[in-house]
Design a protein around this motif. Structure first.
Motif, PDB file in Angstrom:
ATOM      1  N   LYS A   1      44.475   4.589 100.270  1.00  0.00           N
ATOM      2  CA  LYS A   1      45.371   5.724 100.064  1.00  0.00           C
ATOM      3  C   LYS A   1      46.808   5.250  99.897  1.00  0.00           C
ATOM      4  CE  LYS A   1      47.023  10.030 102.142  1.00  0.00           C
ATOM      5  NZ  LYS A   1      46.932  10.956 103.317  1.00  0.00           N
ATOM      6  N   ALA A   2      47.207   4.276 100.729  1.00  0.00           N
ATOM      7  CA  ALA A   2      48.564   3.742 100.629  1.00  0.00           C
ATOM      8  C   ALA A   2      48.801   3.099  99.264  1.00  0.00           C
ATOM      9  CB  ALA A   2      48.796   2.712 101.743  1.00  0.00           C
ATOM     10  N   LEU A   3      47.814   2.354  98.762  1.00  0.00           N
ATOM     11  CA  LEU A   3      47.946   1.711  97.454  1.00  0.00           C
ATOM     12  C   LEU A   3      48.001   2.736  96.323  1.00  0.00           C
ATOM     13  CD1 LEU A   3      45.525  -1.307  97.935  1.00  0.00           C
ATOM     14  CD2 LEU A   3      48.006  -1.420  97.647  1.00  0.00           C
ATOM     15  N   ARG A   4      47.229   3.803  96.439  1.00  0.00           N
ATOM     16  CA  ARG A   4      47.277   4.857  95.424  1.00  0.00           C
ATOM     17  C   ARG A   4      48.659   5.511  95.373  1.00  0.00           C
ATOM     18  NH1 ARG A   4      42.172   6.196  97.554  1.00  0.00           N
ATOM     19  NH2 ARG A   4      43.062   8.007  98.647  1.00  0.00           N
ATOM     20  N   LEU A   5      49.215   5.758  96.535  1.00  0.00           N
ATOM     21  CA  LEU A   5      50.556   6.336  96.599  1.00  0.00           C
ATOM     22  C   LEU A   5      51.593   5.404  95.976  1.00  0.00           C
ATOM     23  CD1 LEU A   5      50.434   7.764 100.233  1.00  0.00           C
ATOM     24  CD2 LEU A   5      50.706   9.123  98.147  1.00  0.00           C
ATOM     25  N   MET A   6      51.466   4.109  96.245  1.00  0.00           N
ATOM     26  CA  MET A   6      52.404   3.132  95.689  1.00  0.00           C
ATOM     27  C   MET A   6      52.284   3.031  94.178  1.00  0.00           C
ATOM     28  SD  MET A   6      52.602   0.054  98.460  1.00  0.00           S
ATOM     29  CE  MET A   6      53.831  -0.756  97.462  1.00  0.00           C
TER      30      MET A   6
END
Length: 433
Positions: A294-299
């Motif tokens: 999820k963090a990578l998708r947001l980034m």
């Protein structure tokens, strides 16, 4: 939620920057680019440097992960607030007592007469720092609750206070005007505190100021804060270094750098800082919950949007550099020669807009994993290159060389940040549909 939060931050920053340009327009018209504008910019430079480090990076990047993890939130916040405020008030008192020495340190090129003029202004302006710490502390609590509007729009209050100070003093002597502006800075700080207290009360967060038993020995906050301070301050220290070196150049050079950097900071704040401010609490929560995907998708989403916005800003700014400076500043005491000099410096800064902005996004990955020390090492390396580039370029190219040195350090910062994130991971993140 990400897009909504970015829009809220960008809207507030846009309002603030529009008022900031009105302020700069009046400053250029009333004071011009001379010794009086130089001494005010030097006086405001030190607290403004700390304001940017606090408000746009270090404190929030260290505070939010620690606040999210601690089980004793009231004790933790009470300790941080009291200890920081006491330290900053002590520093403010030292600056008041040794204002001439401090002025000489931050503007070595000033002669004795100019230092005497600037020293009282340095002492007055520095009291903005404890005010902005209080604002930043409350803003971090609000950000954790996903409330961004108050902080985003409150920065406009500082500009409104300075605009009022300029209008009230426009018929006075130039040195008297600098005093009005300095006290205007303090009025702006008090107004920012007031609106944050109102927002904190509405969010039922005033209980964190109860100051009961203090015990935060289990937290790594201070270690992370010191590292984050270094890690988030590269561009601001670079600008401070520019001012210091420019004090050795012809009169007006400090002002040219200031006005150009103000324009450069608009897209950086409007897009990069607004995005990182909205993104960081979301990434920190995702990492805390062990949801790295999820963090990578947001980034990824943030990086694509931000790159497009910064690329457009860079192209427009460089093509229309002289027109932009002329439109914003060329009136009254600000001459066509001042416009030409400022426009060249603006283009040198803008070349580094994309690397500075994207590096800010990917540094959040390190902060979310509490790798503040690693981010600090990267920042210090980039700053070291900036110093070398500045010393090499100041003699042949003057103030424009200082601006381009800052830009080169931005590329170094970007390269080193992506290296630590992982070139392979970065490539997959950007190219993977």
């Amino acid at each position: 939620m990400l897009i909504k939060s970015i829009f809220t931050n960008s809207s507030g920053i846009l309002v603030s920057r529009i008022l900031g340009f009105v302020r700069d327009l009046l400053t250029a018209s009333i004071l011009g680019a001379n010794i009086y504008s130089d001494i005010f910019f030097v006086a405001f430079k030190l607290p403004n440097l700390f304001r940017r480090i606090f408000a746009e990076g270090a404190f929030t990047q260290a505070f939010i992960p620690a606040y999210a993890k601690t089980k004793q939130k009231i004790r933790f916040t009470s300790a941080i607030f009291l200890q920081f405020l006491a330290l900053i008030l002590f520093l403010s008192l030292l600056v008041t007592l040794f204002s001439k020495f401090i002025t000489q340190v931050i503007a070595l090129g000033f002669d004795t007469k100019t230092v005497d003029l600037a020293a009282p202004l340095v002492a007055i302006n520095f009291y903005y720092l404890p005010m902005i710490f209080i604002v930043t502390f409350m803003a971090a609590l609000l950000q954790y609750k996903h409330h961004f509007a108050t902080t985003a729009f409150s920065t406009a209050l500082l500009n409104l206070a300075l605009i009022a100070a300029l209008l009230l003093s426009k018929d006075l002597g130039k040195y008297e005007i600098t005093y009005y502006m300095s006290y205007g800075v303090l009025v702006g700080g008090l107004l920012q505190i007031l609106v944050h207290v109102i927002a904190i009360k509405k969010k039922n967060l005033l209980k964190v100021f109860t100051f009961n038993k203090i015990n935060i020995s289990e937290n790594k906050f201070y270690k992370n804060f010191v590292s984050a301070t270094v890690g988030s301050s590269t561009s601001h220290i670079s600008a401070f270094l520019d001012t210091w070196l420019a004090s050795f150049l012809v009169s007006g050079s400090i002002s040219y750098l200031y006005y150009a950097n103000r324009v450069f900071q608009l897209p950086l704040a409007l897009f990069a800082i607004a995005t990182s401010t909205a993104l960081f609490p979301m990434i920190a929560r995702a990492i805390k919950n062990k949801d790295e995907d999820k963090a990578l998708r947001l980034m990824k989403k943030s990086t694509i949007i931000l790159t497009a916005l910064l690329a457009c800003s860079t192209l427009i700014g460089i093509v229309f550099d002289k027109f932009i400076v002329q439109l914003l500043f060329q009136r009254g005491a600000f001459t066509s020669t001042d416009t030409t000099n400022t426009a060249l410096i603006l283009s040198m800064y803008l070349i580094g807009l994309i690397p500075f902005g994207i590096a800010k996004i990917f540094s959040l990955w390190l902060y979310s994993h509490e790798k503040q020390f690693l981010a600090a090492k990267i920042s210090m390396k980039a700053l070291g290159f900036n110093i070398v580039f500045s010393l090499l370029l100041i003699t042949p190219y003057g103030a424009a060389g200082l601006a381009f040195a800052s830009t080169l350090s931005g590329f170094i910062l970007f390269f080193l940040t992506i290296k630590e994130f992982g070139f392979k991971k970065f490539r997959i993140l950007i190219l993977n549909k």
